[in-house]
Design a protein around this motif. Structure first.
Motif, PDB file in Angstrom:
ATOM      1  N   LEU A 327       0.850  -1.256   0.206  1.00  0.00           N
ATOM      2  CA  LEU A 327       0.087  -0.037  -0.042  1.00  0.00           C
ATOM      3  C   LEU A 327       0.804   1.401  -0.039  1.00  0.00           C
ATOM      4  O   LEU A 327       0.719   2.283  -0.653  1.00  0.00           O
ATOM      5  CB  LEU A 327      -1.028  -0.217   1.196  1.00  0.00           C
ATOM      6  N   ARG A 328       2.168   1.109   0.720  1.00  0.00           N
ATOM      7  CA  ARG A 328       2.710   2.323   0.768  1.00  0.00           C
ATOM      8  C   ARG A 328       3.696   2.618  -0.618  1.00  0.00           C
ATOM      9  O   ARG A 328       3.523   3.740  -1.184  1.00  0.00           O
ATOM     10  CB  ARG A 328       4.173   1.967   1.823  1.00  0.00           C
ATOM     11  N   ASN A 329       3.806   1.782  -1.393  1.00  0.00           N
ATOM     12  CA  ASN A 329       4.264   1.745  -2.662  1.00  0.00           C
ATOM     13  C   ASN A 329       3.406   2.487  -3.690  1.00  0.00           C
ATOM     14  O   ASN A 329       3.545   3.457  -4.683  1.00  0.00           O
ATOM     15  CB  ASN A 329       4.765   0.478  -3.396  1.00  0.00           C
ATOM     16  N   LEU A 330       1.830   2.122  -3.593  1.00  0.00           N
ATOM     17  CA  LEU A 330       0.912   2.742  -4.376  1.00  0.00           C
ATOM     18  C   LEU A 330       0.832   4.161  -3.941  1.00  0.00           C
ATOM     19  O   LEU A 330       0.487   4.863  -4.943  1.00  0.00           O
ATOM     20  CB  LEU A 330      -0.378   1.894  -3.975  1.00  0.00           C
ATOM     21  N   MET A 331       0.894   4.482  -2.609  1.00  0.00           N
ATOM     22  CA  MET A 331       0.741   5.789  -2.228  1.00  0.00           C
ATOM     23  C   MET A 331       1.996   6.750  -2.889  1.00  0.00           C
ATOM     24  O   MET A 331       1.669   7.970  -3.118  1.00  0.00           O
ATOM     25  CB  MET A 331       0.876   5.879  -0.883  1.00  0.00           C
ATOM     26  N   LEU A 332       3.047   6.103  -3.058  1.00  0.00           N
ATOM     27  CA  LEU A 332       4.326   6.735  -3.665  1.00  0.00           C
ATOM     28  C   LEU A 332       3.907   7.301  -5.147  1.00  0.00           C
ATOM     29  O   LEU A 332       4.398   8.173  -5.443  1.00  0.00           O
ATOM     30  CB  LEU A 332       5.409   5.974  -3.476  1.00  0.00           C
ATOM     31  N   LYS A 333       3.314   6.228  -5.751  1.00  0.00           N
ATOM     32  CA  LYS A 333       2.908   6.637  -7.143  1.00  0.00           C
ATOM     33  C   LYS A 333       1.654   7.837  -7.021  1.00  0.00           C
ATOM     34  O   LYS A 333       1.884   8.627  -8.041  1.00  0.00           O
ATOM     35  CB  LYS A 333       2.415   5.445  -7.941  1.00  0.00           C
ATOM     36  N   VAL A 334       0.852   7.683  -6.142  1.00  0.00           N
ATOM     37  CA  VAL A 334      -0.167   8.709  -6.086  1.00  0.00           C
ATOM     38  C   VAL A 334       0.428   9.955  -5.762  1.00  0.00           C
ATOM     39  O   VAL A 334      -0.007  11.052  -6.517  1.00  0.00           O
ATOM     40  CB  VAL A 334      -1.217   8.454  -5.198  1.00  0.00           C
ATOM     41  N   GLU A 335       1.625   9.999  -4.967  1.00  0.00           N
ATOM     42  CA  GLU A 335       2.170  11.315  -4.739  1.00  0.00           C
ATOM     43  C   GLU A 335       2.912  12.078  -5.867  1.00  0.00           C
ATOM     44  O   GLU A 335       2.988  13.255  -6.217  1.00  0.00           O
ATOM     45  CB  GLU A 335       3.444  11.137  -3.856  1.00  0.00           C
ATOM     46  N   ARG A 336       3.099  11.039  -6.943  1.00  0.00           N
ATOM     47  CA  ARG A 336       3.723  11.729  -8.337  1.00  0.00           C
ATOM     48  C   ARG A 336       2.696  11.805  -9.252  1.00  0.00           C
ATOM     49  O   ARG A 336       2.808  11.828 -10.574  1.00  0.00           O
ATOM     50  CB  ARG A 336       4.828  10.552  -8.970  1.00  0.00           C
ATOM     51  N   ASN A 337       1.205  11.966  -8.674  1.00  0.00           N
ATOM     52  CA  ASN A 337       0.014  12.258  -9.608  1.00  0.00           C
ATOM     53  C   ASN A 337      -0.363  11.275 -10.501  1.00  0.00           C
ATOM     54  O   ASN A 337      -1.041  11.524 -11.486  1.00  0.00           O
ATOM     55  CB  ASN A 337       0.464  13.636 -10.438  1.00  0.00           C
ATOM     56  N   HIS A 338      -0.008   9.946 -10.336  1.00  0.00           N
ATOM     57  CA  HIS A 338      -0.506   8.720 -10.975  1.00  0.00           C
ATOM     58  C   HIS A 338      -1.868   8.286 -10.161  1.00  0.00           C
ATOM     59  O   HIS A 338      -1.842   7.583  -9.509  1.00  0.00           O
ATOM     60  CB  HIS A 338       0.649   7.719 -10.780  1.00  0.00           C
ATOM     61  N   LEU A 339      -2.975   8.969 -10.405  1.00  0.00           N
ATOM     62  CA  LEU A 339      -4.246   8.753  -9.775  1.00  0.00           C
ATOM     63  C   LEU A 339      -4.795   7.460 -10.326  1.00  0.00           C
ATOM     64  O   LEU A 339      -5.919   7.253  -9.964  1.00  0.00           O
ATOM     65  CB  LEU A 339      -5.083   9.916  -9.664  1.00  0.00           C
ATOM     66  N   ASP A 340      -4.407   6.839 -11.522  1.00  0.00           N
ATOM     67  CA  ASP A 340      -5.003   5.756 -11.990  1.00  0.00           C
ATOM     68  C   ASP A 340      -4.572   4.376 -11.412  1.00  0.00           C
ATOM     69  O   ASP A 340      -5.111   3.264 -11.642  1.00  0.00           O
ATOM     70  CB  ASP A 340      -4.615   5.873 -13.611  1.00  0.00           C
ATOM     71  N   VAL A 341      -3.753   4.492 -10.246  1.00  0.00           N
ATOM     72  CA  VAL A 341      -3.397   3.018  -9.730  1.00  0.00           C
ATOM     73  C   VAL A 341      -4.293   2.544  -8.863  1.00  0.00           C
ATOM     74  O   VAL A 341      -5.209   3.474  -8.488  1.00  0.00           O
ATOM     75  CB  VAL A 341      -1.941   3.135  -9.175  1.00  0.00           C
TER      76      VAL A 341
END
Length: 587
Positions: A327-341
């Motif tokens: 879940l943390r890794n997904l959150m890191l992607k969201v921080e980079r504005n990847h809201l489609d994960v």
């Protein structure tokens, strides 16, 4: 310390963090609340005590002044003047005639003020006094009052004597004596008017303004002696207390008695006798007793929270540490504005539920982004209302404070007029809950405000609202634009002005803009500097009224509205508001 933290497991670090965070937050909050309430209670107690003391001193002075006026009236009467002429001629043959003539003035004086216990006119041809009072067998020259007169060597015209047992008559009441030399064409030696004032009546004046609580009041002289013989001095008071008072007229300070007890002390000098000081004191420890109880309550809460932190940290560490990496890794992607994960898992445990909630959260974030755009207009309306709410209490406080003091001075007609004007002002200001009003109502609103202020300060300023084209009167404008500007002129422009102020309000239009101008002849300001501050960050603004109006214009009209400042100190200061005529807010 770092090596120790690195060797700890994540579970232990989480445990230590929870405990430290809980202890620090509660300690800081508790300390701040305790200190804040202690200072606030002390400040409020000092203010309340000073207000009570000032009211008591005013009433006490008024009573003494009435007594002096009554005595002066007696001495200016023909019976007293005839007696003084006999004293001047050492004519004692008409003693009983003069004594009889003085009975009516004596009775009138004692009837006018019930606190007068007895009165005696001492002369070389005999003493004159109300015959219904039984004269003491002690001759006046043998009394302590005569001894005091001899000690002062007649370097006075009015002499106040602190509390003592009544010696002139067989009454036995503790009294305060007032000794006055007679009002006569020439100085008559060994002639004194002695008025004995009942201590208990004066003590009732002091007690009448005290409410239930620890506040106590007493009257002392500057020689560290109580004025009332029946009232004890302040507990544990010494010379240090009266050294702090010194020769000043009024003030307050904290005093630690000889027994170590702290007291909050207020004092005020009596106007009728500058050697007498009214002191109000209260125990600081009793005043702050609720704060001490609050501190123990905070310590108890801190202990309970520490125990809860230990339990919660242990539970959370077991539940969250292992499965959170994905879940943390997904959150890191969201921080980079990847809201489609999206989070995916074959398990149905608690972490999977959190993951599904995370997916739902991402979906809601996308929806909220669209909603934020739609709510921007509503946010702007809310900000306008919040800024207007800052104006209304500010004006209300100043107006009610003036009404309060006029009521205290019993100016009932002026108070009634101000209340009527204030009600009219609020009727227009409320505007049935609408933020937009018309130019006609805005001008009428500011006229009511100026009328109200001119009643408060009749000689401070005069105002003029120039004639406005009838076509402009129904133009919609944001309400409460002019009142803060004229209030700023009154409060800051005219306070140090040596002549009467002038406020002029004008409204006209040109090129699709409505221009509202408020002009005064006050002390002026640095217009360029203030204009720069108004255009700068919020923390740099110092003019409340101007910055508030400037912010409201910007929120409602955007860049289409403007405020311009012009000032020539002592000659003319003008504030111009330019507003788009067609701009209307949908309520």
């Amino acid at each position: 310390m770092k090596r120790l933290l690195r060797k700890m497991s994540l579970k232990k670090r989480l445990w230590v963090s929870f405990v430290l965070l809980t202890v620090v937050c509660i300690s800081v909050t508790g300390t701040y609340v305790s200190v804040f309430f202690s200072r606030e209670m002390e400040t409020q107690a000092t203010k309340t005590s000073q207000d009570t003391l000032s009211k008591t001193a005013q009433v006490f002075d008024e009573r003494l002044r009435n007594i002096v006026v009554s005595i002066s009236t007696l001495m200016m009467g023909e019976p007293f003047q005839s007696t003084m002429r006999d004293v001047q001629a050492l004519n004692g043959q008409d003693y009983y005639k003069r004594l009889s003539q003085l009975q009516t003035p004596f009775a009138q004086m004692m009837l006018a003020d019930q606190s007068i216990d007895s009165v005696l006119v001492h002369t070389p041809i005999g003493d004159f006094y109300p015959t219904e009072s039984r004269r003491s067998t002690v001759d006046f020259v043998e009394t302590s009052l005569n001894a005091l007169i001899m000690d002062t060597q007649n370097r006075w015209s009015t002499l106040w004597v602190r509390g003592h047992d009544e010696e002139l008559f067989n009454r036995g009441n503790p009294v305060i004596s007032l000794i006055i030399k007679p009002l006569f064409d020439m100085t008559l030696p060994d002639v004194y008017v002695i008025v004995n004032i009942r201590e208990d009546h004066l003590q009732e004046l002091i007690q009448a303004h005290l409410q239930e609580g620890s506040l106590r009041q007493l009257v002392v002289d500057r020689s560290n002696r109580a004025v009332f013989s029946s009232v004890p001095a302040m507990p544990g008071s010494g010379t240090q207390l009266y050294e702090k008072i010194g020769s000043s007229d009024r003030g307050h300070f904290e005093y630690v008695s000889e027994s170590g007890n702290p007291y909050l002390v207020n004092y005020a000098t009596l106007g009728m006798n500058s050697d007498w000081v009214l002191i109000g004191y209260q125990s600081k420890s009793k005043l702050l007793a609720p704060v001490q109880h609050m501190r123990w309550t905070i310590l108890t809460i801190m202990g309970v929270c520490v125990v809860l932190a230990l339990v919660m940290s242990s539970m959370l560490s077991e539940l969250l540490l292992k499965p959170l990496f994905n879940l943390r890794n997904l959150m890191l992607k969201v921080e980079r504005n990847h809201l489609d994960v999206r989070f995916e898992s074959a398990f149905e445990d608690e972490i999977s539920q959190v993951g599904h909630k995370f997916n739902r959260m991402l979906q809601q974030i996308g929806e909220l982004i669209e909603e934020v755009k739609a709510s921007e207009q509503e946010k702007r309306k809310s900000e306008i209302k919040a800024l207007q709410a800052q104006i209304d209490p500010h004006f209300l406080y100043n107006t009610l404070n003036t009404i309060y003091w006029k009521s205290e001075m019993e100016e009932h007609q002026a108070v009634s007029g101000m209340i009527v004007s204030l009600s009219q002002l609020f009727r227009l200001g409320l505007n049935n809950g609408r933020e937009i009003t018309t130019l006609r109502q805005e001008l009428e609103h500011v006229a009511q405000y100026l009328n109200l202020q001119s009643m408060c300060y009749p000689d401070l300023f005069q105002y003029e609202i120039t004639a406005v084209d009838e076509k402009l009167m129904n133009i919609p404008v944001l309400k409460l634009l002019l009142q803060p500007l004229v209030e700023n002129s009154i409060l800051h422009g005219f306070q140090e002005l040596p002549h009467r102020g002038q406020i002029r309000i004008k409204a006209d239009s040109a090129d699709g803009l409505l221009t509202l101008t408020v002009t005064d002849n006050g002390i002026g300001m640095d217009a360029n500097r203030l204009q720069m501050m108004l255009n700068g960050p919020e923390t740099e603004r110092t003019s409340y009224a101007l910055s508030n109006v400037r912010a409201r214009l910007s929120l409602y009209y955007g860049n289409k509205a403007s405020m311009k400042l012009e000032s020539e100190p002592g000659v003319q200061t003008a504030v111009k508001l330019n507003i788009p005529i067609q701009e209307v807010m949908n309520e």
